[in-house]
Design a protein around this motif. Sequence first.
Motif, PDB file in Angstrom:
ATOM      1  N   THR A 210       0.794  -1.231   0.000  1.00  0.00           N
ATOM      2  CA  THR A 210       0.000   0.000   0.000  1.00  0.00           C
ATOM      3  C   THR A 210       0.829   1.284   0.000  1.00  0.00           C
ATOM      4  O   THR A 210       0.389   2.280  -0.565  1.00  0.00           O
ATOM      5  N   ILE A 211       2.006   1.263   0.631  1.00  0.00           N
ATOM      6  CA  ILE A 211       2.772   2.513   0.717  1.00  0.00           C
ATOM      7  C   ILE A 211       3.160   3.054  -0.665  1.00  0.00           C
ATOM      8  O   ILE A 211       2.990   4.245  -0.930  1.00  0.00           O
TER       9      ILE A 211
ATOM     10  N   GLN B 164       2.735   7.218  -4.872  1.00  0.00           N
ATOM     11  CA  GLN B 164       2.414   7.586  -6.264  1.00  0.00           C
ATOM     12  C   GLN B 164       1.234   8.540  -6.311  1.00  0.00           C
ATOM     13  O   GLN B 164       1.167   9.451  -7.132  1.00  0.00           O
ATOM     14  N   LEU B 165       0.277   8.324  -5.401  1.00  0.00           N
ATOM     15  CA  LEU B 165      -0.944   9.118  -5.399  1.00  0.00           C
ATOM     16  C   LEU B 165      -0.685  10.544  -4.909  1.00  0.00           C
ATOM     17  O   LEU B 165      -1.213  11.508  -5.464  1.00  0.00           O
TER      18      LEU B 165
ATOM     19  N   VAL C   9       1.547   2.788  -3.405  1.00  0.00           N
ATOM     20  CA  VAL C   9       0.347   3.363  -4.018  1.00  0.00           C
ATOM     21  C   VAL C   9       0.123   4.773  -3.494  1.00  0.00           C
ATOM     22  O   VAL C   9      -0.106   5.721  -4.256  1.00  0.00           O
ATOM     23  N   THR C  10       0.224   4.921  -2.149  1.00  0.00           N
ATOM     24  CA  THR C  10       0.009   6.241  -1.556  1.00  0.00           C
ATOM     25  C   THR C  10       1.050   7.241  -2.041  1.00  0.00           C
ATOM     26  O   THR C  10       0.725   8.394  -2.332  1.00  0.00           O
TER      27      THR C  10
ATOM     28  N   SER D 176      -4.065  11.375   2.657  1.00  0.00           N
ATOM     29  CA  SER D 176      -4.440  10.256   1.799  1.00  0.00           C
ATOM     30  C   SER D 176      -5.651   9.523   2.350  1.00  0.00           C
ATOM     31  O   SER D 176      -6.355   8.846   1.621  1.00  0.00           O
TER      32      SER D 176
ATOM     33  N   TRP E 217      -8.298   2.439  -8.841  1.00  0.00           N
ATOM     34  CA  TRP E 217      -6.856   2.579  -9.039  1.00  0.00           C
ATOM     35  C   TRP E 217      -6.370   1.353  -9.801  1.00  0.00           C
ATOM     36  O   TRP E 217      -5.871   0.414  -9.196  1.00  0.00           O
TER      37      TRP E 217
ATOM     38  N   ILE F 220      -9.151   3.999  -3.256  1.00  0.00           N
ATOM     39  CA  ILE F 220      -7.791   3.663  -3.693  1.00  0.00           C
ATOM     40  C   ILE F 220      -7.095   2.873  -2.584  1.00  0.00           C
ATOM     41  O   ILE F 220      -7.079   3.304  -1.430  1.00  0.00           O
TER      42      ILE F 220
ATOM     43  N   GLU G 116      -8.173   8.547  -0.399  1.00  0.00           N
ATOM     44  CA  GLU G 116      -8.255   7.114  -0.664  1.00  0.00           C
ATOM     45  C   GLU G 116      -9.615   6.534  -0.291  1.00  0.00           C
ATOM     46  O   GLU G 116     -10.146   5.686  -1.004  1.00  0.00           O
TER      47      GLU G 116
ATOM     48  N   GLY H 143      -4.528   2.426  -0.705  1.00  0.00           N
ATOM     49  CA  GLY H 143      -3.261   2.910  -0.177  1.00  0.00           C
ATOM     50  C   GLY H 143      -3.223   2.802   1.337  1.00  0.00           C
ATOM     51  O   GLY H 143      -4.144   2.257   1.959  1.00  0.00           O
ATOM     52  N   ILE H 144      -2.169   3.375   1.925  1.00  0.00           N
ATOM     53  CA  ILE H 144      -1.958   3.234   3.366  1.00  0.00           C
ATOM     54  C   ILE H 144      -3.044   3.965   4.164  1.00  0.00           C
ATOM     55  O   ILE H 144      -3.447   3.518   5.249  1.00  0.00           O
TER      56      ILE H 144
END
Lengths: 312, 281
Positions: free
Chosen positions: A93-94, A99-100, A96-97, A254, A168, A263, A258, A265-266
């Motif tokens: 997940t990290i 990048q987001l 993804v966050t 996030s 995502w 999404i 998220e 992510g974290i």
Amino acid sequence: MNFALRKLAHGGLLILGVTLISFSLMVWFGPDQTYSLVGKNASAEQIAEIRKQLGYDQPFIERYVSYLTDLFTLNLGASNSSGEAVSNILKKTIPVTIQLMIPGFILGNLLGIALGLLATYRKGRWIDRLINGFSVTSMSISFLVVIIFLQVFLCTPYGLNLFPVRGWQVTGLSSYLLYVTVPTLSLVFITVGYNTRFYRAVFVEEAGKDHIRTARAFGASPASILWRHVLKNSLVPITTRFMFSIPLIVVSGSLLIESYFGIPGIGKVTFDAITNGDQPVLKAVVGLTAVAFIFIQVLTDMIYKLIDPRIA
Amino acid sequence: MGSDLRLWGQLRADKAGMAGLLVVAAYFLLAVGVWAGMLGQDWSSAGGDRWASPGAEAWFGTNLLGQDIFQRSIYSVRTAFEIGLVVSVLSTLLGAILGAVAGWYGKTWVDGSVLWLAGVLDSIPFYLFVAAVAFALQGKPWAMHVAMVATFWTGTGRLVRAEVMKIKSREFILSARAIGLPDLVILARHVLPNTGHILLIQASIVFVAAIKTEVILSFLGLGVQDGVSWGLMLAESTQEVLAGHFNNFIAASAMLFVLLMGFNQLSDALQDAFDPREAAL
């Protein structure tokens, strides 16, 4: 040397405090998991057995110490709700966050610096007032309103219908751009007001100092004064703001984006962990955020020395 | 007294600030109307058709449950003022007390502990903290208030601490000490009143922050538990907008925006009035 030791001691005390507060809130007063783990019609012994397994029969101080030990030996355990190893969840997940959040975070700060410089350059003129009006407007709109508006405007047939509504599914650059654009625009819009305000105040203060007057008296052009003297001498507060907002933006910022856009992510994982009482995940997130914060403080101090040799 | 008049004069001359003050006053009157039971009382009855268009029956139309959006957005003014007032007053008080004590006993362990506590609270991601508090206080409607007060005082506390450290070495404080007044009396009667401008400005900033935070928390399910708020209306509208029904969204965001804009202008005007250096620019 003394300086480094003091910083380290300070950081250690902060970590202790953050873990103590989050332990008290999330574990001691947090949700009791006994009844979700025992079966129906459990006997008193079975309940006692489960409580023992979860460590609920231990006194506060022992549970806190074992929580700290787990954290520092990186013995993060497995999620209570999915059974997946916490380190695995973090690894998934990290990124993804990051990048987001990265594009919006950087653009929001760069735009804030640019607008702050422009407002300082034209201080008191109409463009300064326009920028100020824009900042106040941005500060007066709720994050949620911005997200809903941009989603309707950019992702649905009621607006331009250019981007996916949520989710995502990133496989390459084009799909990345497709999914990251709307969250990025929301983040930029919501942070640019506060950033512009902050940076303008820093630049205006710097521009009022004596050495700027001297530079002007020597005939330096306004642009070169702004660039070479004002911006360069403001690097310390800029670095501070930039660095210190990283851990908070990554987790707090996030969380809303998220959850709203679904999404993985974290932020979303953490929020789900809070509502489910998934303690292993929470331990890891809070502990790592605290460590990241301290790490960033130390890093920031090192950057200070690079940009301003007077800081010892 | 004379300086109060000067400040009021300066505030009067600030057009945007006065407009902000009028907006806030108008909203406050609406809130009083709701408290008095004269406005927005029909916010929860689900009598009408769902998603009705604006008309004589329901001025802003109805939501997905057929509730009157106008009534709901008016009733929410009360909710917003309750949250804003409670959080800004309590967190300003807490920040004033802790900041004053830390500043007065500057560079001692008392000061160190207050700074440590503020540093710790600032290092925990805010929404995580609120969610955890909400959970620890299971279902209590004021969990959100507790979490906000517990974290929003730190900014005020740091500013008051710095100001008290400055005031402490001024002559009138030295004389108060010389005639043997106890510390607490000096702090309460002579030091804290001189931080009033910081407290006023911080209270207005926290008020805005509290209302904005309520929206996010209500969307996440951690905010207002019973009653209605703009945050809850926006949370409802996230379901509606994808089906093309925008009345709830527009009503709640417009009501929210105008109040926040007014408050921000007022807060700016206060800061300019109290800080002539910045205002002269």
